[in-house]
Design an enzyme around this catalytic site. Structure first.
Site, PDB file in Angstrom:
ATOM      1  N   ASP A  63      19.013 -17.164   8.404  1.00 48.22           N
ATOM      2  CA  ASP A  63      17.885 -17.650   9.210  1.00 48.22           C
ATOM      3  C   ASP A  63      18.366 -18.688  10.212  1.00 48.22           C
ATOM      4  O   ASP A  63      19.145 -19.590   9.848  1.00 48.22           O
ATOM      5  CB  ASP A  63      16.835 -18.328   8.309  1.00 48.22           C
ATOM      6  CG  ASP A  63      16.024 -17.328   7.493  1.00 48.22           C
ATOM      7  OD1 ASP A  63      16.349 -16.122   7.548  1.00 48.22           O
ATOM      8  OD2 ASP A  63      15.092 -17.773   6.799  1.00 48.22           O
ATOM      9  N   ASP A  69      13.394 -27.486   9.425  1.00 48.89           N
ATOM     10  CA  ASP A  69      13.965 -26.928   8.191  1.00 48.89           C
ATOM     11  C   ASP A  69      14.926 -27.949   7.582  1.00 48.89           C
ATOM     12  O   ASP A  69      14.885 -28.270   6.395  1.00 48.89           O
ATOM     13  CB  ASP A  69      14.761 -25.646   8.503  1.00 48.89           C
ATOM     14  CG  ASP A  69      13.910 -24.394   8.652  1.00 48.89           C
ATOM     15  OD1 ASP A  69      14.218 -23.593   9.557  1.00 48.89           O
ATOM     16  OD2 ASP A  69      12.949 -24.221   7.867  1.00 48.89           O
ATOM     17  N   GLU A  92      16.801 -23.353   0.127  1.00 46.53           N
ATOM     18  CA  GLU A  92      17.086 -22.356   1.156  1.00 46.53           C
ATOM     19  C   GLU A  92      18.049 -22.897   2.194  1.00 46.53           C
ATOM     20  O   GLU A  92      18.845 -22.164   2.771  1.00 46.53           O
ATOM     21  CB  GLU A  92      15.793 -21.898   1.855  1.00 46.53           C
ATOM     22  CG  GLU A  92      16.052 -20.833   2.929  1.00 46.53           C
ATOM     23  CD  GLU A  92      14.919 -20.638   3.903  1.00 46.53           C
ATOM     24  OE1 GLU A  92      13.811 -21.147   3.648  1.00 46.53           O
ATOM     25  OE2 GLU A  92      15.135 -19.959   4.926  1.00 46.53           O
ATOM     26  N   GLU A  93      17.954 -24.205   2.429  1.00 48.31           N
ATOM     27  CA  GLU A  93      18.744 -24.811   3.511  1.00 48.31           C
ATOM     28  C   GLU A  93      20.069 -25.386   3.054  1.00 48.31           C
ATOM     29  O   GLU A  93      20.765 -26.057   3.827  1.00 48.31           O
ATOM     30  CB  GLU A  93      17.909 -25.871   4.221  1.00 48.31           C
ATOM     31  CG  GLU A  93      16.543 -25.391   4.713  1.00 48.31           C
ATOM     32  CD  GLU A  93      16.580 -24.091   5.537  1.00 48.31           C
ATOM     33  OE1 GLU A  93      15.584 -23.360   5.521  1.00 48.31           O
ATOM     34  OE2 GLU A  93      17.618 -23.797   6.154  1.00 48.31           O
ATOM     35  N   ASP A 113      12.094 -24.117  -1.270  1.00 47.41           N
ATOM     36  CA  ASP A 113      12.079 -23.688   0.125  1.00 47.41           C
ATOM     37  C   ASP A 113      11.371 -24.819   0.843  1.00 47.41           C
ATOM     38  O   ASP A 113      10.141 -24.902   0.812  1.00 47.41           O
ATOM     39  CB  ASP A 113      11.297 -22.368   0.248  1.00 47.41           C
ATOM     40  CG  ASP A 113      11.133 -21.932   1.694  1.00 47.41           C
ATOM     41  OD1 ASP A 113      10.522 -20.872   1.920  1.00 47.41           O
ATOM     42  OD2 ASP A 113      11.603 -22.652   2.600  1.00 47.41           O
ATOM     43  N   LEU A 115      10.775 -25.754   3.861  1.00 46.17           N
ATOM     44  CA  LEU A 115       9.824 -25.430   4.923  1.00 46.17           C
ATOM     45  C   LEU A 115       9.692 -23.910   5.001  1.00 46.17           C
ATOM     46  O   LEU A 115      10.590 -23.209   5.476  1.00 46.17           O
ATOM     47  CB  LEU A 115      10.299 -25.987   6.280  1.00 46.17           C
ATOM     48  CG  LEU A 115       9.260 -25.894   7.385  1.00 46.17           C
ATOM     49  CD1 LEU A 115       8.106 -26.857   7.131  1.00 46.17           C
ATOM     50  CD2 LEU A 115       9.877 -26.197   8.737  1.00 46.17           C
ATOM     51  N   ASP A 116       8.565 -23.416   4.508  1.00 50.37           N
ATOM     52  CA  ASP A 116       8.328 -21.961   4.510  1.00 50.37           C
ATOM     53  C   ASP A 116       7.469 -21.606   5.726  1.00 50.37           C
ATOM     54  O   ASP A 116       6.500 -22.279   6.023  1.00 50.37           O
ATOM     55  CB  ASP A 116       7.601 -21.564   3.219  1.00 50.37           C
ATOM     56  CG  ASP A 116       7.179 -20.106   3.246  1.00 50.37           C
ATOM     57  OD1 ASP A 116       8.070 -19.229   3.258  1.00 50.37           O
ATOM     58  OD2 ASP A 116       5.969 -19.852   3.298  1.00 50.37           O
ATOM     59  N   GLU A 277      11.347 -18.701  -3.422  1.00 51.64           N
ATOM     60  CA  GLU A 277      10.099 -18.207  -2.809  1.00 51.64           C
ATOM     61  C   GLU A 277       9.324 -17.361  -3.819  1.00 51.64           C
ATOM     62  O   GLU A 277       8.230 -17.734  -4.258  1.00 51.64           O
ATOM     63  CB  GLU A 277      10.410 -17.382  -1.549  1.00 51.64           C
ATOM     64  CG  GLU A 277      10.884 -18.228  -0.357  1.00 51.64           C
ATOM     65  CD  GLU A 277      11.228 -17.413   0.878  1.00 51.64           C
ATOM     66  OE1 GLU A 277      11.991 -16.428   0.750  1.00 51.64           O
ATOM     67  OE2 GLU A 277      10.727 -17.745   1.968  1.00 51.64           O
TER      68      GLU A 277
HETATM   69  P1  AHG Z   1      11.126 -19.160   5.809  1.00 54.62           P
HETATM   70  O1  AHG Z   1      10.453 -19.694   7.027  1.00 54.62           O
HETATM   71  O2  AHG Z   1      11.157 -20.145   4.678  1.00 54.62           O
HETATM   72  O3  AHG Z   1      12.495 -18.588   6.112  1.00 54.62           O
HETATM   73  O4  AHG Z   1      10.230 -17.980   5.236  1.00 54.62           O
HETATM   74  C1  AHG Z   1       9.744 -17.027   6.098  1.00 54.62           C
HETATM   75  C2  AHG Z   1       9.260 -15.859   5.291  1.00 54.62           C
HETATM   76  C3  AHG Z   1       7.821 -15.982   4.835  1.00 54.62           C
HETATM   77  O5  AHG Z   1       7.315 -17.279   4.895  1.00 54.62           O
HETATM   78  C4  AHG Z   1       7.051 -15.085   5.750  1.00 54.62           C
HETATM   79  O6  AHG Z   1       5.976 -14.441   5.105  1.00 54.62           O
HETATM   80  C5  AHG Z   1       8.102 -14.088   6.180  1.00 54.62           C
HETATM   81  O7  AHG Z   1       9.353 -14.741   6.115  1.00 54.62           O
HETATM   82  C6  AHG Z   1       7.880 -13.659   7.587  1.00 54.62           C
HETATM   83  O8  AHG Z   1       8.903 -12.703   7.849  1.00 54.62           O
HETATM   84  P2  AHG Z   1       8.747 -11.762   9.136  1.00 54.62           P
HETATM   85  O9  AHG Z   1       8.821 -12.691  10.309  1.00 54.62           O
HETATM   86  O10 AHG Z   1       9.899 -10.806   9.019  1.00 54.62           O
HETATM   87  O11 AHG Z   1       7.415 -11.084   8.988  1.00 54.62           O
HETATM   88 MN    MN Z   2      10.171 -19.208   3.047  1.00 52.85          MN
HETATM   89 MN    MN Z   3      12.185 -21.911   4.593  1.00 52.18          MN
HETATM   90 MN    MN Z   4      14.127 -19.666   6.735  1.00 43.23          MN
END
Ligand code: AHG
Ligand code: MN
Ligand code: MN
Ligand code: MN
Length: 332
Positions: A63, A69, A92-93, A113, A115-116, A277
C-alpha cells in the site's frame, strides 16, 4: 439505548469487576481509547497541519503509505509503549513485529490497522482504526514474532474506532459488544450503543463491483441475486461501499447487511489482512450474532502464518454470510 453518563473507563472498570477478566485488559482498552481521542483530533485537523497526502513509501503489503498512516501508527505504538503490559505490536504499517517490552509483566500483543480506509483521508470520508489484543504464547523473557501469529479464537479483546460523522469506539472482550461515542467537549467516550446485536438480515451489501468480472462466477451470480430489484422471492439489497472496511462493517453491525472482499486471480487471498483487519472485526461481529468467513472457512479459525497474511472476507448478518457461502459453493 443511550446511557450518556457511563464513560468508557467506568464501563471498563464495571466490566472488569463483573467478568473477573484481568484488569490489564481494561488498562489496554483505556489506552486504545486515549489513542482514539488523539487520532480523532489529529485526523480532523490533518489538512491544517500538512498531514494529508502521501509519504512516498509503500508498506509491507504494497500500500502507498499516507502521512496519516505513518502518524496514526506512531500514535498507537506510543500509547502502548510505556505501560509495561505490551510485549510486541504487529501493525499494517510496520514490516516486522515491533518488540515493545520484555519481562513477565508484558504479557500482551497488540495487532492493529492504525488507519483503515486511508484512501478516504484526503477527501474527508470515513476512516477507522482496528485493534486486536492477544496474550503472549511464548514463555521467554522477550516476545517473538510467533506471539503475534495466533488465530482469532485466541483474541482476548478486539474492536475498532470509526472516525465518521462522530467518533465511535466499538469493542468486545467476548461477553458482548458495546459502542461508545466521543463527546469532544468532555474528551470522553460515552456509552451510546450498549450490547449491540447484528440483525440477521440487512438491506445493503458492500463490495467493490469494479472487480465483478474477476470474481468466481458463483459470486457474480450472488451479486446478480442481491441486486435483483424485480424479484418477488426476495428483497433486493442496495449497494453501499465506502472504501473503509470499518465504516462498511459498522453499518452491517448496526443495521444488518453483508461486506465482502473476495479473492481474484491476481489476488488469490484477496486484499484484506487477516491479523489486523479480518480477525478483530470477525470477533466483534460474531459476538454481536453475525458471522465472518473467508468463503470456505470461519475467519476466527484461520491459522496465521505471517503477520501480513491476506484472507478473502465476507462479514455481517448471519443469514447473509451463510447465503454468500452457499452461493460460492453451489452458485445458488
Ligand atoms: P487500508 O486503508 O487500511 O489499507 O484498508 C483499505 C481496505 C479497506 O478499508 C477497504 O474496504 C478496502 O481496502 C478498499 O479496497 P479497494 O479500494 O480495493 O476497494
Ligand atoms: Mn485497513
Ligand atoms: Mn490501514
Ligand atoms: Mn493500507
Amino acid at each position: 439505548m443511550n446511557n450518556l453518563t457511563t464513560t468508557f473507563n467506568a464501563h471498563l472498570w464495571r466490566q472488569h469487576r463483573l467478568s473477573k477478566q484481568p484488569i490489564e485488559i481494561s488498562i489496554l482498552l483505556t489506552q486504545m481509547g486515549f489513542a482514539a481521542k488523539v487520532l480523532s483530533r489529529e485526523i480532523s485537523r490533518a489538512a491544517l497541519v500538512g498531514r494529508l497526502g502521501l509519504v512516498g513509501e509503500k508498506n509491507a503489503t504494497g500500500d502507498a503509505q499516507k502521512k496519516l498512516d505513518v502518524f496514526s501508527n506512531q500514535v498507537v505504538v506510543e500509547a502502548f509503549s510505556d505501560i509495561g503490559l505490551v510485549a510486541a505490536i504487529a501493525s499494517e504499517e510496520l514490516d516486522q513485529v515491533q518488540l515493545i517490552e520484555c519481562g513477565q509483566d508484558a504479557q500482551y500483543i497488540l495487532c492493529t490497522d492504525p488507519l483503515d480506509g486511508s484512501s478516504n483521508i484526503d477527501t474527508g470520508s470515513a476512516v477507522g482504526t482496528i485493534f486486536g489484543i492477544y496474550r503472549r504464547s511464548s514463555t521467554g523473557y522477550c516476545s517473538t514474532e510467533a506471539d503475534a501469529l495466533q488465530p482469532g479464537t485466541e483474541l482476548v479483546a478486539a474492536g475498532y474506532v470509526l472516525y465518521g460523522t462522530s467518533t465511535m469506539l466499538v469493542y468486545t472482550t467476548g461477553d458482548q459488544v458495546d459502542g461508545f461515542t466521543l463527546d469532544p467537549t468532555l474528551g470522553e467516550f460515552l456509552l451510546s450503543h450498549e450490547n449491540i446485536r447484528c440483525p440477521d438480515q440487512g438491506k445493503t451489501y458492500s463490495a467493490n463491483l469494479s472487480y465483478y468480472q474477476e470474481w468466481h462466477p458463483h459470486l457474480q451470480k450472488l451479486v446478480d441475486y442481491l441486486g435483483d430489484h424485480k424479484s418477488t422471492s426476495h428483497a433486493a439489497h442496495t449497494l453501499r461501499y465506502s472504501g473503509a472496511l470499518v465504516a462498511d462493517v459498522h453499518r452491517c453491525l448496526l443495521e444488518g447487511g453483508l461486506y465482502f472482499y473476495p479473492s481474484t486471480e491476481e489476488q488469490p487471498l484477496g486484499k484484506l489482512r487477516l491479523l489486523y483487519e479480518c480477525a478483530p472485526l470477525a470477533f466483534v461481529v460474531e459476538q454481536a450474532g453475525g458471522l465472518a468467513t473467508s468463503g470456505t472457512e470461519r475467519i476466527m479459525d484461520i491459522e496465521v502464518t505471517s503477520i501480513h497474511q491476506r484472507s478473502p472476507l465476507a462479514i455481517g448478518s448471519a443469514a447473509a454470510v451463510k447465503l454468500y457461502e452457499n452461493f460460492l459453493e453451489q452458485g445458488m
